[in-house]
Scaffold this motif. Structure first.
Motif, PDB file in Angstrom:
ATOM      1  N   THR A 434       0.854  -1.179   0.000  1.00 40.83           N
ATOM      2  CA  THR A 434       0.000   0.000   0.000  1.00 40.83           C
ATOM      3  C   THR A 434       0.892   1.231   0.000  1.00 40.83           C
ATOM      4  O   THR A 434       2.075   1.157   0.360  1.00 40.83           O
ATOM      5  CB  THR A 434      -0.950   0.014   1.216  1.00 40.83           C
ATOM      6  OG1 THR A 434      -1.926   1.047   1.062  1.00 40.83           O
ATOM      7  CG2 THR A 434      -0.182   0.258   2.514  1.00 40.83           C
ATOM      8  N   ALA A 435       0.339   2.341  -0.413  1.00 39.87           N
ATOM      9  CA  ALA A 435       1.068   3.614  -0.442  1.00 39.87           C
ATOM     10  C   ALA A 435       0.110   4.717  -0.013  1.00 39.87           C
ATOM     11  O   ALA A 435      -0.974   4.848  -0.574  1.00 39.87           O
ATOM     12  CB  ALA A 435       1.618   3.884  -1.836  1.00 39.87           C
ATOM     13  N   VAL A 436       0.518   5.489   0.982  1.00 38.26           N
ATOM     14  CA  VAL A 436      -0.326   6.554   1.528  1.00 38.26           C
ATOM     15  C   VAL A 436       0.519   7.816   1.681  1.00 38.26           C
ATOM     16  O   VAL A 436       1.663   7.753   2.136  1.00 38.26           O
ATOM     17  CB  VAL A 436      -0.926   6.146   2.889  1.00 38.26           C
ATOM     18  CG1 VAL A 436      -1.704   7.300   3.518  1.00 38.26           C
ATOM     19  CG2 VAL A 436      -1.823   4.920   2.742  1.00 38.26           C
ATOM     20  N   GLY A 437      -0.053   8.961   1.317  1.00 32.65           N
ATOM     21  CA  GLY A 437       0.642  10.236   1.433  1.00 32.65           C
ATOM     22  C   GLY A 437       1.079  10.760   0.086  1.00 32.65           C
ATOM     23  O   GLY A 437       1.453   9.981  -0.803  1.00 32.65           O
ATOM     24  N   ASN A 438       1.040  12.081  -0.061  1.00 32.83           N
ATOM     25  CA  ASN A 438       1.335  12.702  -1.350  1.00 32.83           C
ATOM     26  C   ASN A 438       2.612  13.520  -1.366  1.00 32.83           C
ATOM     27  O   ASN A 438       3.071  13.926  -2.430  1.00 32.83           O
ATOM     28  CB  ASN A 438       0.166  13.602  -1.766  1.00 32.83           C
ATOM     29  CG  ASN A 438      -1.121  12.815  -1.964  1.00 32.83           C
ATOM     30  OD1 ASN A 438      -1.104  11.747  -2.564  1.00 32.83           O
ATOM     31  ND2 ASN A 438      -2.222  13.327  -1.445  1.00 32.83           N
ATOM     32  N   VAL A 460       0.571   3.482   9.252  1.00 27.98           N
ATOM     33  CA  VAL A 460       0.725   4.007   7.896  1.00 27.98           C
ATOM     34  C   VAL A 460       0.196   5.431   7.808  1.00 27.98           C
ATOM     35  O   VAL A 460       0.919   6.367   7.439  1.00 27.98           O
ATOM     36  CB  VAL A 460       0.015   3.092   6.873  1.00 27.98           C
ATOM     37  CG1 VAL A 460       0.067   3.718   5.484  1.00 27.98           C
ATOM     38  CG2 VAL A 460       0.650   1.710   6.846  1.00 27.98           C
ATOM     39  N   SER A 461      -1.056   5.624   8.147  1.00 25.77           N
ATOM     40  CA  SER A 461      -1.642   6.971   8.084  1.00 25.77           C
ATOM     41  C   SER A 461      -1.055   7.876   9.148  1.00 25.77           C
ATOM     42  O   SER A 461      -0.843   9.074   8.913  1.00 25.77           O
ATOM     43  CB  SER A 461      -3.158   6.896   8.238  1.00 25.77           C
ATOM     44  OG  SER A 461      -3.747   6.249   7.130  1.00 25.77           O
ATOM     45  N   GLY A 462      -0.773   7.302  10.327  1.00 27.35           N
ATOM     46  CA  GLY A 462      -0.220   8.114  11.411  1.00 27.35           C
ATOM     47  C   GLY A 462       1.120   8.717  11.059  1.00 27.35           C
ATOM     48  O   GLY A 462       1.415   9.861  11.426  1.00 27.35           O
ATOM     49  N   ILE A 463       1.960   7.970  10.348  1.00 31.96           N
ATOM     50  CA  ILE A 463       3.262   8.498   9.914  1.00 31.96           C
ATOM     51  C   ILE A 463       3.099   9.407   8.706  1.00 31.96           C
ATOM     52  O   ILE A 463       3.761  10.443   8.585  1.00 31.96           O
ATOM     53  CB  ILE A 463       4.221   7.335   9.616  1.00 31.96           C
ATOM     54  CG1 ILE A 463       4.473   6.521  10.888  1.00 31.96           C
ATOM     55  CG2 ILE A 463       5.536   7.846   9.043  1.00 31.96           C
ATOM     56  CD1 ILE A 463       5.249   5.237  10.669  1.00 31.96           C
ATOM     57  N   VAL A 683       4.900   5.481  18.907  1.00 31.00           N
ATOM     58  CA  VAL A 683       5.870   5.099  17.880  1.00 31.00           C
ATOM     59  C   VAL A 683       5.750   6.004  16.655  1.00 31.00           C
ATOM     60  O   VAL A 683       6.759   6.432  16.082  1.00 31.00           O
ATOM     61  CB  VAL A 683       5.685   3.620  17.493  1.00 31.00           C
ATOM     62  CG1 VAL A 683       6.528   3.271  16.261  1.00 31.00           C
ATOM     63  CG2 VAL A 683       6.057   2.711  18.653  1.00 31.00           C
ATOM     64  N   ASN A 684       4.535   6.320  16.251  1.00 32.60           N
ATOM     65  CA  ASN A 684       4.344   7.216  15.104  1.00 32.60           C
ATOM     66  C   ASN A 684       4.990   8.570  15.355  1.00 32.60           C
ATOM     67  O   ASN A 684       5.630   9.144  14.468  1.00 32.60           O
ATOM     68  CB  ASN A 684       2.852   7.412  14.823  1.00 32.60           C
ATOM     69  CG  ASN A 684       2.174   6.146  14.347  1.00 32.60           C
ATOM     70  OD1 ASN A 684       2.835   5.188  13.969  1.00 32.60           O
ATOM     71  ND2 ASN A 684       0.856   6.143  14.367  1.00 32.60           N
ATOM     72  N   SER A 685       4.805   9.086  16.557  1.00 33.25           N
ATOM     73  CA  SER A 685       5.390  10.395  16.898  1.00 33.25           C
ATOM     74  C   SER A 685       6.912  10.347  16.829  1.00 33.25           C
ATOM     75  O   SER A 685       7.552  11.267  16.302  1.00 33.25           O
ATOM     76  CB  SER A 685       4.929  10.801  18.300  1.00 33.25           C
ATOM     77  OG  SER A 685       5.538  12.012  18.694  1.00 33.25           O
TER      78      SER A 685
END
Length: 701
Positions: A434-438, A460-463, A683-685
Motif C-alpha cells: 500500500t502507499a499513503v501520502g502525497n 501508515v496513516s499516522g506516519i 511510535v508514530n510520533s
C-alpha cells in the motif's frame, strides 16, 4: 462453454479505490454472439499484454465473432521497463510464435512502439474500431496504464461511437461472483468450485484491412528504444539491482563498495565490477534458440518460446519418470534435476516465466497434468494423491498461482481493507503493498515473521499525516502475498526489498522494520546503502558480534527432514495457540492482540505454500552480525526497543548495541515485541520526529 465478458469499472489512478465490475451483464455463448453480429460491421481490437498465445484465450475467442479482428502488441516503455533482459528475450520469442500462429489463419499481429494510449488511439481511428478486448490485470502499474488509455479515449469524439472496452479472464474455477470468494483457502476448498475447460484456438476472419503491420524488433532494437526513451530511469539507480547480495558478500564488497553513498561506483571500480559486469547493453545480441529447445541457452532454466514449445516441454516434465530417447525431452529432464532445489520447486523454476507471460494458461497446464495422470491410471484419479511427483508439482503450482491471483484481483476491486491494496509482481510472484501520502520523505514499513502490511494498521496513516509518503509491503511468503515453492533465505527477502525500492518507490527511503523485518532492512542498508536514508529497527532480530572480521555467504541447501517435520509441528502449534502467543507479545496492551489480528494470521496459515515458508524458521542462519551491517551502512540508525519483549533479553541486547554500534540512537519503550502496534501513537510520533530530523541533517550536509 460460457464466456463472461465485462465492461470494467474502476476509477482513475488519482482516485484509486476499486469497485466490483458488473460481471455477467454480457454473458452469452460464442455461438450466440456470432449470430448476434453476423451482419455487423463491428471491428474488434485484441490487445495482447501478458497473454501471448492463441490457445485458451477467451478474449480472442469472443473477438472472433466480429467481421474484422485486429490483434496488436504495444512496445510501451512503461511495460517493458518491468522485464529483466532474459524475460524480454522470452517476450520476443513468444511474439514471433504468436505472430506466426495468427498469420497461419490469415490474420496478423500488429506491432506498435510508443505509449499504449497513443498507439491504440491511432489504431482505432485507422480501422474505426468499436470494441477493444484486453485481459483483466491485477498489477497496479498495468491497471494504471489501462486507466490512462480509457481516460484518453473518453476525451476523443468518434463519429461511429466510442469504442467499448471488454475485459476478459481465463477462469480456472467456475466462480460466479468474485466478491463471494472466501478469504481462507480452507473455506474456498470446501466450496468445491468446478474446474473450467481450456478453449481451443479460434478461427479468425482474414485481416484484409490495409495496415502497417509493423516489424517485430530484435532484442537490440528494443534495448535501443528503451535507452532512447526520455522516461528512462537513471541507470545508476536501476543498476543497483544488478549487484546481488551473493556478489557483494562473496567478494567482500561491503567494506569497499558498501561504505560509500553510491555502491555502484565502488562496485564498478572493483575488479569484479570490471570483469563480471552483468548489465546487458544495447550492443548485446539476442541469443539464438537451440534447435528444438524450449530454453534460451544451455545455462538457463527458463522455458519459453511459443505455446507449442512450452507444451512440449510440459509433456516432457510430466513424463520424467518414464525416461526418453528424445534429445529435447532429455534436456527438460536435465533442467528439472538442476532446478529441484526442494521437492516440486522445479516446476515454478522452469515454467514460471511462461505462465507469467501467458504463453500458456494456468488452466491449460492443469488440464494437461490431469489428463496425463488419468492416462497413467486407466482414466481415474486416485483420492490418495498423484502417481507422479511432477504431476503433483504442476497441479499444486498452478492451483496455488490461481488462488493468489484471485485474491489479488479481489483486493483490487473490492476495497475492503483500511488501506488501498496494490499489487507488484516480483520475479513473477504477486506481492501486496500500500502507499499513503502525497508529499514528504519516503518511508518503507517492513513487518516481522508471520505478519503482513496490515500489522502497521495504525502506523501508515499516522506516519503519513506527519508529512511523509509511506509504503508498507507484505513480503513474499506472508499475508496475502504469494507463497511459492522456493528455498527462502534472508537474502531473498532483502533483494525483494531492494527491488521494491528501486522499481516502486523510486528513491531512497527511511527503512523501518520490526523483528526479522528489522534484520532484512539492515541487510538492505548494509549491502546497498544508496537505497536508505536511515534505518529504524523495532525490536529487530539479528545478533551483535564483537570483533567481527568478515562474513561468508552461505549457499541455500536442500530442506532437511527435520525442517520438514518441524514446520508441520510448528503450524499445528500456531493454529492452536495463536491468540496466546500474540497476547504475550503485547504485555501492556493485550487488547491489541484482537480477534482481527489473530484471524488474519490463522487465515494465512491455510494458504498454499505456507509450510514451505515455515521451514525457514529452521533454516535461517542470520549469520551476518547486525553491527556489521550497521557499520557498512554508515548512516543514522534509530533503535526502538520494547523492554518487555518476551522473545529477547532487551537489557543485554541494548547494552551490546550501545557498545558495538556507532551512530545508533536508542529509545526504550514500555512495550513488548511489537511496540508499533501496541503503542502506535507513541511510535508514530517518534518516527515522524526522526524522519524530520534526519532529513534536516541530510540537507545540511
Amino acid at each position: 462453454m460460457t464466456l463472461v465478458l465485462c465492461p470494467r469499472i474502476h476509477p482513475s489512478p488519482k482516485r484509486r479505490s476499486f469497485f466490483p465490475a458488473p460481471r455477467g451483464a454480457m454473458t452469452m455463448t460464442v455461438a450466440e454472439r456470432r449470430e448476434e453480429v453476423k451482419n455487423s460491421s463491428d471491428v474488434a481490437l485484441v490487445w495482447f499484454k501478458q497473454d501471448l498465445r492463441t490457445d485458451d484465450h477467451p478474449g480472442l475467442v469472443a473477438a472472433s465473432r466480429y467481421r474484422t479482428v485486429v490483434p496488436f502488441y504495444v512496445f510501451d516503455h512503461r511495460i517493458l521497463s518491468h522485464f529483466p533482459d532474459e524475460m524480454l528475450e522470452l517476450v520476443l520469442f513468444a511474439l514471433k510464435d504468436l505472430r506466426n500462429s495468427l498469420k497461419d489463419q490469415g490474420s496478423d499481429l500488429l506491432i506498435g512502439f510508443g505509449s499504449a494510449e497513443d498507439v491504440i488511439l491511432k489504431l482505432i481511428k485507422e480501422v474505426k474500431a468499436t470494441h477493444i478486448f484486453a485481459e483483466e490485470e491485477v498489477e497496479y502499474y498495468l491497471r494504471r496504464i489501462i486507466d490512462i488509455v480509457e481516460e484518453s479515449l473518453s476525451t476523443v469524439p468518434f463519429s461511429w461511437g466510442s469504442p467499448q472496452f471488454l475485459f476478459w479472464q481465463t477462469p480456472f474455477y467456475d466462480i460466479k461472483n468474485l466478491k463471494e470468494l472466501p478469504a481462507s483457502y480452507r473455506d474456498f476448498q470446501k466450496l468445491r468450485f468446478s474446474l473450467t475447460t481450456p478453449l481451443v484456438s479460434p478461427t479468425l476472419p482474414r485481416l484484409l484491412i490495409p495496415l502497417d503491420r509493423g516489424t517485430l524488433p530484435t532484442f537490440d532494437d528494443v534495448k535501443r528504444y528503451m535507452n532512447g526513451n526520455p522516461g528512462k530511469l537513471d541507470e545508476n539507480w536501476t543498476s543497483i539491482k544488478a549487484i546481488s547480495s551473493e556478489t557483494i558478500l562473496r567478494k567482500e564488497q561491503i567494506s569497499e563498495a558498501g561504505m560509500t553513498s553510491d555502491p555502484i561506483e565502488g562496485f564498478e571500480n572493483s575488479s569484479l565490477g570490471k570483469s563480471n559486469q552483468i548489465i546487458l547493453t544495447p550492443g548485446t545480441t539476442q541469443r539464438k534458440r537451440l534447435e528444438n529447445s524450449a530454453f534460451l541457452s544451455r545455462k538457463e532454466n527458463l522455458v519459453g518460446g511459443g505455446t507449442n514449445l512450452v507444451l512440449n516441454a510440459l509433456a516432457a516434465y510430466l513424463r520424467y519418470l518414464e525416461g526418453t530417447a528424445r534429445d529435447d525431452w532429455q534436456e527438460v529432464h536435465e533442467k528439472l534435476r538442476s532446478s529441484e532445489s526442494r521437492d516440486g520447486a522445479s516446476f515454478g523454476a522452469l515454467f514460471g516465466s511462461a505462465l507469467y507471460l501467458g504463453i500458456v494458461s494456468r488452466r491449460r497446464v492443469h488440464y494437461e497434468a490431469i489428463k496425463y495422470e488419468k492416462e497413467r491410471n486407466a482414466g481415474f484419479l486416485s483420492p490418495f494423491g498423484y502417481s507422479a511427483a511432477t504431476v503433483a508439482a504442476a497441479v499444486d503450482g498452478v492451483t496455488s498461482m490461481e488462488w493468489y491471483w484471485l485474491m489479488a484481483l479481489k483486493s483490487q476491486i473490492s476495497n475492503e481493507g483500511k488501506y488501498p491494496i496494490r499489487i507488484w509482481r516480483w520475479k513473477g510472484y504477486l506481492i501486496q503493498y500500500t502507499a499513503v501520502g502525497n508529499e514528504g520523505p519516503a518511508v518503507l514499513l517492513v513487518h516481522g515473521f508471520g505478519a503482513f502490511l496490515e500489522h502497521f494498521r495504525d502506523n501508515v496513516s499516522g506516519i503519513a499525516d506527519g508529512g511523509n509518503r509511506v509504503w508498507a509491503i507484505t513480503l513474499l511468503g506472508f499475508g496475502k502475498s504469494e507463497k511459492p515453492n522456493i528455498v527462502y533465505k534472508e537474502f531473498v527477502w532483502a533483494e525483494l526489498l531492494r527491488d521494491f525500492i528501486v522499481d516502486v518507490v523510486g528513491e531512497p527511503v527511511h527503512l523501518v522494520g520490526n523483528s526479522i523485518g528489522g534484520y532484512f532492512v539492515a541487510i538492505v542498508a548494509g549491502l546497498w546503502p544508496a537505497l536508505a536514508k536511515s534505518i529504524v529497527l523495532i525490536n529487530s532480530a539479528g545478533s551483535v558480534t564483537p570483533g567481527y572480521s568478515s562474513v561468508q555467504f552461505t549457499e541455500a541447501g536442500q530442506t532437511s527432514g527435520a525442517a520438514w517435520l518441524g514446520a508441520r509441528l510448528l503450524l499445528l502449534y500456531l493454529r492452536l495457540r495463536a491468540g496466546n502467543i500474540l497476547k504475550n507479545c503485547y504485555p501492556n496492551n493485550t487488547e491489541r492482540a484482537d480477534d482481527w489480528l489473530v484471524n488474519e494470521i490463522l487465515r494465512a496459515s491455510y494458504d498454499p505454500g505456507v509450510l514451505v515458508v515455515l521451514e525457514t524458521v529452521f533454516n535461517l542462519s542470520l549469520s551476518i552480525p547486525l553491527n556489521y551491517l550497521l557499520d557498512a551502512f554508515g548512516g543514522n540508525v534509530l533503535v526502538l526497543q520494547g523492554t518487555k519483549d518476551p522473545l529477547s533479553k532487551s537489557k543485554s541486547r541494548l547494552s551490546m548495541l550501545r557498545e558495538h554500534c556507532g551512530k545508533v540512537t536508542i529509545r526504550e519503550l514500555d512495550a513488548g515485541h511489537c511496540p508499533h502496534d501496541e503503542q502506535p501513537e507513541e511510535v508514530n510520533s517518534i518516527i515522524r520526529e526522526w524522519t524530520m530530523t534526519t532529513e534536516s541533517k541530510l540537507l545540511s550536509n
